[in-house]
Design a protein around this motif. Sequence first.
Motif, PDB file in Angstrom:
ATOM      1  N   ILE A 153       1.245  -0.747  -0.201  1.00 47.06           N
ATOM      2  CA  ILE A 153       0.641   0.296   0.107  1.00 47.06           C
ATOM      3  C   ILE A 153       0.679   1.090  -0.375  1.00 47.06           C
ATOM      4  CG2 ILE A 153      -1.615   1.510   1.792  1.00 47.06           C
ATOM      5  CD1 ILE A 153      -2.541  -1.575   2.362  1.00 47.06           C
ATOM      6  N   SER A 154       1.739   1.011   0.591  1.00 42.40           N
ATOM      7  CA  SER A 154       2.823   2.019   0.768  1.00 42.40           C
ATOM      8  C   SER A 154       3.159   2.486  -0.405  1.00 42.40           C
ATOM      9  CB  SER A 154       3.612   2.331   1.537  1.00 42.40           C
ATOM     10  OG  SER A 154       5.116   3.812   2.250  1.00 42.40           O
TER      11      SER A 154
ATOM     12  N   CYS B  61       0.517   3.996  -2.700  1.00 41.51           N
ATOM     13  CA  CYS B  61       0.701   5.283  -2.401  1.00 41.51           C
ATOM     14  C   CYS B  61       1.452   6.258  -2.697  1.00 41.51           C
ATOM     15  CB  CYS B  61       0.767   6.030  -0.593  1.00 41.51           C
ATOM     16  SG  CYS B  61      -1.057   5.567   0.365  1.00 41.51           S
ATOM     17  N   HIS B  62       2.072   6.112  -2.302  1.00 39.69           N
ATOM     18  CA  HIS B  62       3.430   6.824  -3.030  1.00 39.69           C
ATOM     19  C   HIS B  62       3.802   7.587  -4.275  1.00 39.69           C
ATOM     20  CE1 HIS B  62       7.098   9.144  -1.578  1.00 39.69           C
ATOM     21  NE2 HIS B  62       7.758   8.713  -3.046  1.00 39.69           N
TER      22      HIS B  62
ATOM     23  N   ASN C 294       0.990   6.931  -6.528  1.00 40.56           N
ATOM     24  CA  ASN C 294       0.126   6.869  -6.599  1.00 40.56           C
ATOM     25  C   ASN C 294      -0.232   6.370  -8.429  1.00 40.56           C
ATOM     26  OD1 ASN C 294      -1.227   9.343  -5.536  1.00 40.56           O
ATOM     27  ND2 ASN C 294       0.170  10.365  -7.380  1.00 40.56           N
TER      28      ASN C 294
ATOM     29  N   GLU D 246      -3.980   0.921  -8.564  1.00 40.88           N
ATOM     30  CA  GLU D 246      -3.810   2.372  -7.689  1.00 40.88           C
ATOM     31  C   GLU D 246      -4.990   2.032  -6.846  1.00 40.88           C
ATOM     32  OE1 GLU D 246      -6.170   4.788 -10.046  1.00 40.88           O
ATOM     33  OE2 GLU D 246      -6.097   3.506 -11.717  1.00 40.88           O
ATOM     34  N   LEU D 247      -4.681   2.927  -5.622  1.00 43.25           N
ATOM     35  CA  LEU D 247      -5.348   2.714  -4.328  1.00 43.25           C
ATOM     36  C   LEU D 247      -7.047   3.062  -4.999  1.00 43.25           C
ATOM     37  CD1 LEU D 247      -3.782   4.159  -1.701  1.00 43.25           C
ATOM     38  CD2 LEU D 247      -3.791   2.284  -1.878  1.00 43.25           C
TER      39      LEU D 247
ATOM     40  N   LEU E   4      -7.670   4.810  -0.185  1.00 39.31           N
ATOM     41  CA  LEU E   4      -6.862   6.408   0.024  1.00 39.31           C
ATOM     42  C   LEU E   4      -7.689   6.909   1.255  1.00 39.31           C
ATOM     43  CD1 LEU E   4      -8.069   8.329  -3.473  1.00 39.31           C
ATOM     44  CD2 LEU E   4      -5.405   7.581  -2.524  1.00 39.31           C
TER      45      LEU E   4
ATOM     46  N   LYS F 269      -4.633   6.479   3.095  1.00 42.02           N
ATOM     47  CA  LYS F 269      -3.590   7.119   3.016  1.00 42.02           C
ATOM     48  C   LYS F 269      -2.411   7.741   4.557  1.00 42.02           C
ATOM     49  CE  LYS F 269      -1.065  10.258  -0.153  1.00 42.02           C
ATOM     50  NZ  LYS F 269      -0.808  10.182  -2.228  1.00 42.02           N
TER      51      LYS F 269
ATOM     52  N   GLU G  77       0.675   6.931   6.542  1.00 36.51           N
ATOM     53  CA  GLU G  77       1.584   8.271   6.530  1.00 36.51           C
ATOM     54  C   GLU G  77       1.855   8.193   7.712  1.00 36.51           C
ATOM     55  OE1 GLU G  77       0.836  10.770   3.462  1.00 36.51           O
ATOM     56  OE2 GLU G  77      -0.240  11.287   5.040  1.00 36.51           O
TER      57      GLU G  77
END
Lengths: 106, 106
Positions: B19-20, B23-24, B26, B73-74, B79, B82, B86
């Motif tokens: 996920i990270s 996420c980073h 996109n 993609e998320l 999202l 996210k 973080e």
Amino acid sequence: MAVHDAMDVLSGKWKIYIISSICHYNKRRFSDILDDVVGISNKMLSKELKELEVNKLIKRTVLDTQPVTVQYELTEHGLTLKTIVENLTDWGIAHRKEIIGAQNSG
Amino acid sequence: MAVHDAMDVLSGKWKIYIISSICHYNKRRFSDILDDVVGISNKMLSKELKELEVNKLIKRTVLDTQPVTVQYELTEHGLTLKTIVENLTDWGIAHRKEIIGAQNSG
DNA sequence: CAGTATCCCTGTCGATACTG
DNA sequence: CAGTATCGACAGGGATACTG
């Protein structure tokens, strides 16, 4: 990858549950946590508590009772996890709704 | 225990890292994620991506290239993770400092 | 490139029994 | 009560080879 630092400490089948238990009650005894965290064995609980203690997330206090009881609580540093666990919990609930909602409408 | 809903979806050795990664960036392709997440095998990546997709956290798009590429993609729902990732990352960094600091001063 | 299938080793963890 | 020690099962997951 940056999440690694956190995952190092928090990965493992039970850590989050243990923290969540202690978090919720502020102070919690071994057997109580054993009871909170459904499915965990004393061996695992002992092991993971030790790891959390090494990482200064929880503090272990032996109480002078008969028989001995041991109390676990989050350290000041450990308390910084509280928000994260709460967010995680909230997210989980929202996620559940999302999935159930999707099942109903699709 | 309430965290359970979240843990159901996020536990597993690699999920947070995957996920990270997505996420980073996109959007991220299979082999790119394979590269981001150090140590993961294609088998595991494939398996965990599938689980994340089932849980509507990521969206899989097959691009009409030669050879085929697949983009992850998320989802909108994904999202919402996210912030958590973080926070987790930030916490990890702070934790690292805490532990190193303790070593120096104690 | 993006996977799937197989084979097999390894660590995780549960069950049980024991101690202070 | 709060652990520790030991044994063994079993799934997680790595390496490799294969497909479209």
